[in-house]
Write a protein that holds these residues in place. Structure first.
Motif, short mmCIF file in Angstrom:
data_model
loop_
_atom_site.label_atom_id
_atom_site.label_comp_id
_atom_site.label_asym_id
_atom_site.label_seq_id
_atom_site.Cartn_x
_atom_site.Cartn_y
_atom_site.Cartn_z
N ALA A 184 50.20 92.52 12.69
CA ALA A 184 51.05 93.37 13.52
C ALA A 184 52.20 92.55 14.07
O ALA A 184 52.01 91.42 14.55
CB ALA A 184 50.25 93.98 14.67
N LEU A 185 53.40 93.11 13.97
CA LEU A 185 54.57 92.53 14.62
C LEU A 185 54.71 93.21 15.98
O LEU A 185 54.85 94.43 16.06
CB LEU A 185 55.82 92.76 13.78
CG LEU A 185 55.95 91.92 12.50
CD1 LEU A 185 57.15 92.38 11.68
CD2 LEU A 185 56.06 90.44 12.82
N CYS A 186 54.64 92.41 17.02
CA CYS A 186 54.66 92.94 18.37
C CYS A 186 56.01 92.66 19.03
O CYS A 186 56.68 91.67 18.73
CB CYS A 186 53.55 92.30 19.20
SG CYS A 186 51.90 92.53 18.49
N ALA A 187 56.39 93.57 19.92
CA ALA A 187 57.65 93.42 20.64
C ALA A 187 57.42 93.60 22.12
O ALA A 187 56.46 94.24 22.56
CB ALA A 187 58.67 94.45 20.14
N ASP A 188 58.33 93.04 22.91
CA ASP A 188 58.28 93.22 24.35
C ASP A 188 58.52 94.69 24.68
O ASP A 188 59.47 95.31 24.19
CB ASP A 188 59.35 92.34 25.01
CG ASP A 188 59.30 92.43 26.52
OD1 ASP A 188 59.95 93.35 27.07
OD2 ASP A 188 58.63 91.60 27.15
N TYR A 189 57.68 95.25 25.50
CA TYR A 189 57.73 96.70 25.78
C TYR A 189 59.05 97.10 26.46
O TYR A 189 59.63 98.14 26.16
CB TYR A 189 56.56 97.09 26.67
CG TYR A 189 56.50 98.57 26.98
CD1 TYR A 189 56.00 99.48 26.04
CD2 TYR A 189 56.93 99.07 28.20
CE1 TYR A 189 55.95 100.84 26.31
CE2 TYR A 189 56.89 100.42 28.49
CZ TYR A 189 56.40 101.30 27.53
OH TYR A 189 56.35 102.64 27.81
N LYS A 190 59.55 96.26 27.33
CA LYS A 190 60.75 96.60 28.10
C LYS A 190 62.03 96.35 27.32
O LYS A 190 62.97 97.16 27.36
CB LYS A 190 60.77 95.83 29.42
CG LYS A 190 59.65 96.21 30.38
CD LYS A 190 59.77 95.44 31.68
CE LYS A 190 58.66 95.83 32.65
NZ LYS A 190 58.76 95.08 33.92
N THR A 191 62.11 95.23 26.62
CA THR A 191 63.36 94.85 25.96
C THR A 191 63.41 95.26 24.49
O THR A 191 64.49 95.35 23.91
CB THR A 191 63.57 93.33 26.03
OG1 THR A 191 62.55 92.67 25.26
CG2 THR A 191 63.50 92.85 27.47
N GLY A 192 62.24 95.47 23.86
CA GLY A 192 62.20 95.79 22.44
C GLY A 192 62.34 94.59 21.54
O GLY A 192 62.33 94.72 20.31
N GLU A 193 62.49 93.40 22.10
CA GLU A 193 62.67 92.20 21.28
C GLU A 193 61.33 91.76 20.68
O GLU A 193 60.28 91.86 21.32
CB GLU A 193 63.26 91.07 22.12
CG GLU A 193 64.68 91.35 22.58
CD GLU A 193 65.32 90.12 23.20
OE1 GLU A 193 64.73 89.02 23.10
OE2 GLU A 193 66.42 90.26 23.78
N TYR A 194 61.40 91.26 19.45
CA TYR A 194 60.20 90.78 18.78
C TYR A 194 59.55 89.68 19.61
O TYR A 194 60.22 88.76 20.08
CB TYR A 194 60.55 90.23 17.39
CG TYR A 194 60.82 91.31 16.36
CD1 TYR A 194 59.83 91.69 15.45
CD2 TYR A 194 62.05 91.95 16.28
CE1 TYR A 194 60.07 92.67 14.50
CE2 TYR A 194 62.30 92.93 15.33
CZ TYR A 194 61.31 93.28 14.45
OH TYR A 194 61.55 94.26 13.51
N ILE A 230 53.34 94.66 25.65
CA ILE A 230 53.93 94.63 24.32
C ILE A 230 53.76 95.98 23.64
O ILE A 230 52.99 96.83 24.09
CB ILE A 230 53.28 93.54 23.43
CG1 ILE A 230 51.80 93.85 23.23
CG2 ILE A 230 53.48 92.15 24.02
CD1 ILE A 230 51.13 92.97 22.21
N THR A 231 54.49 96.19 22.58
CA THR A 231 54.35 97.37 21.75
C THR A 231 54.32 96.94 20.28
O THR A 231 54.83 95.87 19.94
CB THR A 231 55.51 98.35 21.99
OG1 THR A 231 55.30 99.54 21.22
CG2 THR A 231 56.84 97.74 21.57
N ILE A 232 53.69 97.74 19.43
CA ILE A 232 53.59 97.41 18.01
C ILE A 232 54.83 97.92 17.29
O ILE A 232 55.11 99.13 17.29
CB ILE A 232 52.33 98.02 17.38
CG1 ILE A 232 51.08 97.54 18.13
CG2 ILE A 232 52.25 97.67 15.91
CD1 ILE A 232 50.83 96.07 18.06
N ARG A 233 55.58 97.02 16.67
CA ARG A 233 56.77 97.42 15.91
C ARG A 233 56.43 97.73 14.46
O ARG A 233 57.06 98.57 13.83
CB ARG A 233 57.82 96.30 15.98
CG ARG A 233 58.46 96.13 17.33
CD ARG A 233 59.41 97.27 17.66
NE ARG A 233 60.52 97.33 16.73
CZ ARG A 233 61.68 96.68 16.90
NH1 ARG A 233 61.86 95.93 17.97
NH2 ARG A 233 62.65 96.80 16.03
N ASP A 234 55.46 97.03 13.90
CA ASP A 234 55.07 97.23 12.51
C ASP A 234 53.66 96.70 12.32
O ASP A 234 53.25 95.74 12.98
CB ASP A 234 56.04 96.51 11.57
CG ASP A 234 55.88 96.93 10.11
OD1 ASP A 234 55.39 98.07 9.88
OD2 ASP A 234 56.24 96.16 9.21
#
Length: 211
Positions: free
Chosen positions: A20-30, A1-5
């Motif tokens: 923290a709002l997390c997103a899938d690292y590959k797709t960027g989807e929340y 995952i990656t941190i979006r906010d």
């Protein structure tokens, strides 16, 4: 995952809360909402809440509330964190974005509201539907919301045009159940030549019944 906010704030019990709002690292989807409490008293432990996943069922709830087909979350950002007297945490995220080529390019849509009990467990979530537009010159002044806590109730104040009436509207969220009241018009009767967009920014609560 990656941190979006991410958002950090010290609340009334003296603890530091982070979301923290997390997103899938590959797709960027929340992917999920994560919350942690930094307890400075005693041992200084960090208490991690179970993550809230943005599942297809949640997207269906958002779509049902907004009346739009929602295949993925977009343009959602953390906006506020509030704590009740009984140490129930309320996290609010808001959808807002800009579009070019028209007179009202700044939009703010639904609020995603999440409730946690005093032990940090997620207990409810609600979608507060709104549809705010503002010209670029007003930036985010004419949209967004203000929030305050009284007892176990979160009050939300928005500037909206509902039923052809531009005004401040008040909603109440039960911090124990997540039930949201219908918007209540405050009937400010601001003159047409006044800058209505700035009314929200200069509004404050004196007490639960006086704004």
């Amino acid at each position: 995952i990656t941190i979006r906010d991410a958002k950090f704030t010290v609340l009334g019990d003296g603890s530091l809360y982070a979301a923290a709002l997390c997103a899938d690292y590959k797709t960027g989807e929340y992917y999920s909402l994560k919350v942690v409490k930094y307890d400075f008293s005693g041992t200084g432990d960090m208490k991690f809440s179970p993550e809230f996943r943005f599942t297809p069922a949640y997207l269906a709830e958002v779509g049902k509330a907004s009346g739009l087909e929602v295949k993925r979350l977009d343009d959602v950002y953390l906006a506020d964190m509030l704590l009740t007297a009984e140490k129930q945490l309320v996290v609010i995220a808001e959808k807002h974005f800009e579009e070019g080529g028209n007179e009202l390019p700044v939009h703010a849509r639904e609020l995603h509201v999440f409730g946690y009990n005093e032990y940090g467990a997620p207990t409810w979530h609600s979608i507060v539907v709104k549809d705010q537009l503002a010209p670029a010159v007003d930036a985010y002044t004419g949209i967004g919301f203000r929030a305050a806590v009284f007892g176990n109730t979160v009050q939300l104040l928005t500037l909206e045009n509902l039923n052809r009436k531009s005004d401040l509207y008040l909603r109440r969220v039960n911090a124990q159940t997540g039930v949201v009241s219908p918007p209540e018009r405050l009937k400010l009767n601001v003159a047409d030549d006044q800058q209505l967009a700035y009314v929200k920014d200069f509004s404050a609560w004196l007490n639960e019944k006086t704004i």
